[in-house]
Design an enzyme around this catalytic site. Structure first.
Site, short mmCIF file in Angstrom:
data_model
loop_
_atom_site.label_atom_id
_atom_site.label_comp_id
_atom_site.label_asym_id
_atom_site.label_seq_id
_atom_site.Cartn_x
_atom_site.Cartn_y
_atom_site.Cartn_z
N ASP A 213 0.71 -1.04 0.16
CA ASP A 213 0.20 0.14 0.10
C ASP A 213 0.97 1.41 0.30
O ASP A 213 2.03 1.24 -0.67
CB ASP A 213 -0.75 0.03 1.36
CG ASP A 213 -1.81 0.69 0.76
OD1 ASP A 213 -2.28 1.73 0.95
OD2 ASP A 213 -3.08 -0.03 1.49
N HIS A 245 -3.70 5.81 4.25
CA HIS A 245 -4.50 4.85 3.51
C HIS A 245 -3.95 3.34 3.71
O HIS A 245 -4.89 2.34 4.64
CB HIS A 245 -4.41 4.62 1.55
CG HIS A 245 -4.77 3.96 0.97
ND1 HIS A 245 -4.94 1.97 0.50
CD2 HIS A 245 -6.36 3.52 1.09
CE1 HIS A 245 -5.88 1.54 -0.06
NE2 HIS A 245 -6.63 2.04 0.42
N SER A 407 -11.81 -1.53 -0.33
CA SER A 407 -10.46 -1.07 0.50
C SER A 407 -10.57 -1.26 2.56
O SER A 407 -9.61 -1.97 2.63
CB SER A 407 -9.64 0.38 0.51
OG SER A 407 -8.86 0.65 -0.57
#
EC number: 3.4.21.-
Length: 478
Positions: A213, A245, A407
């Protein structure tokens, strides 16, 4: 068994489409019944525009950011390293000769001249990848002349133009107390009820969870010192998560308060830059890194090591190369969870969601419906909570944020894979009888999921919601 009271996608969505131009002697559009387009190697004549793809289904509903003159080249599986080395030596030599013919007015010169200091260094091979001998290839910048030659070599399986992958923020500043409760209960929660997460004490102990990520804030206190850096793949980037994220996804997998597998080791593999963007080739290099690390850990025969899992909460339009990389890693023993995507469309049209050997995860809501944005279809294997999911974030050592997306759904499944692996007897135990392969565990997880409770699913989408067993005896699972 333990329970915790829970305090009251950002899918790395590329929103891309492959713009596939004709290229002399290399590719040609083929219109499919479903409106998608396929391209085949060695067919067609056309005007050059940077872009040489070979894939089965290129979805064209999104806008693709393709990288001019940059390609991912994949070898056939049955060739030797000597053949590969010979091919690459010839390619590099021929490319140098080709570049030497260019003038400053050539498009290739203009595209990459800012990154090198002399014409002899322009482009060529810059990365070789090998995922346990199952998936091998290279990337680089190549002129029209050379990419045509490469594509016609019989040892080449296909050539794919490099594309970008990105994250798309969809954050909500609201409390989200329900996700962990839902994955540990067969019944959906009622509004206003006390929510709890039920789990076994092991909860990921002995398992390494890789997060491919934007990185992880490994200093966040909710990771309790179990998070560390593994690799930074993008060139000239740094070991930090300036996006958030990756930290959020890691928290869902294994943080103290928000994680499914609360004792797992968490490893950051940065494949997206801090601005949330990356390339297919960087994702492939990240997958290669994870696979090598898993194989090394397995060879050491550490009595506490019980396996490796990986999460990919990112995506692009269709990339056969990326999906093959995932499948090769799974065949090498790594258990993968992948976000299905946030376009409310068929997940088979995006990558790596279409990888058949991983577990592709759609997002569900508090009321047990498919999230309105979640992708669907036969490539989705299971659903997990993906609306208003609270987890760790960047900004301080105790920062949190509530986000929505597939996600957020995918790390729930990555965490459950780590959770179930940790419940196996230790390798030195008399009760140990080989750890389950990714295929075996995938089959068990999907069979054990809560069946038929989700609404707005569609006829061709599996109606399955992930479940961890609720801290109970798991005779029915194994």
């Amino acid at each position: 068994m333990k329970f915790s009271t829970i305090l009251p996608i950002l899918w790395a969505n590329c929103c891309l489409c492959m713009i596939i131009p004709d290229f002399d002697g290399i590719v040609r559009f083929i219109e499919n019944i479903d409106g998608t387009r396929s391209v085949r190697a060695g067919e067609g004549l056309g005007q050059h525009d940077p872009g040489n793809f070979h894939t089965e289904h290129q979805h064209v509903a999104h806008k693709t950011e393709f990288l001019p003159y940059r390609y991912v080249i994949v070898f056939n599986e049955d060739i030797s390293l000597q053949q590969i080395q010979s091919h690459m030596q010839v390619v590099q030599k021929d490319h140098s000769t080709s570049v030497g013919k260019l003038t400053e007015n050539d498009a290739f010169w203009r595209v990459i001249s800012s990154s090198v200091s002399s014409k002899s260094q322009f482009g060529g091979i810059d990365n070789f990848f090998d995922i346990n001998g199952l998936f091998r290839g290279y990337t680089g910048y190549f002129t029209d002349e050379i990419i045509k030659i490469i594509s016609q070599d019989p040892i080449i399986k296909f050539v794919e133009q490099e594309t970008t992958v990105k994250i798309s923020n969809s954050s909500l500043q609201e409390e989200a107390p329900w996700g962990l409760h839902r994955v540990s209960h067969r019944e959906k929660p009622k509004y206003g009820q006390d929510l709890e997460y039920l789990y076994e004490d092991a909860a990921g102990k002995g398992v390494t969870s890789y997060v491919l990520d934007t990185g992880i804030d490994t200093e966040h206190e909710d990771f309790e010192g179990r998070a560390e850096w593994g690799a930074v793949i993008p060139a000239n980037d740094e070991a930090s998560d300036l996006n958030g994220h990756g930290t959020h996804c890691a928290g869902i997998i294994g943080s103290k308060h928000f994680g499914v597998a609360k004792n797992t080791k968490i490893v950051a593999v940065k494949v997206l830059r801090s601005n949330g963007e990356g390339t297919v080739s960087d994702v492939i290099k990240g997958i290669e890194y994870v696979t090598k690390e898993h194989i090394e850990s397995s060879k050491k025969k550490n009595k506490e090591f019980k396996g490796s899992t990986a999460n990919l909460s990112l995506g692009s339009s269709k990339s056969l190369a990326m999906e093959m990389a995932v499948n090769a890693a799974v065949d090498s023993g790594v258990h993968f969870a992948i976000a299905a995507g946030n376009e409310d469309e068929d997940a088979c049209l995006s990558s790596p969601a279409g990888a058949e050997k991983s577990i592709t995860v759609g997002a569900s809501t508090f009321s047990d419906d498919r999230a309105f944005f979640s992708n669907w279809g036969t490539c989705v294997d299971v659903f997990a909570p993906g609306i208003n999911i609270m987890s760790t974030y960047i900004g301080s050592r105790n920062a949190t944020l509530s986000l929505s997306g597939t996600s957020m759904a995918s790390p729930h499944v990555a965490g459950i894979l780590s959770y179930f692996l940790s419940l196996q007897p230790a390798p030195d135990s008399e009760f140990f009888n080989d750890a389950p392969s990714p295929q075996e565990l995938k089959e068990k997880v999907l069979k054990f999921s809560t069946q038929g409770v989700l609404g707005d699913i569609g006829d061709d989408t599996p109606n399955k919601l992930i479940y961890n067993g609720g801290g109970k005896k798991l005779d029915g699972f194994w």
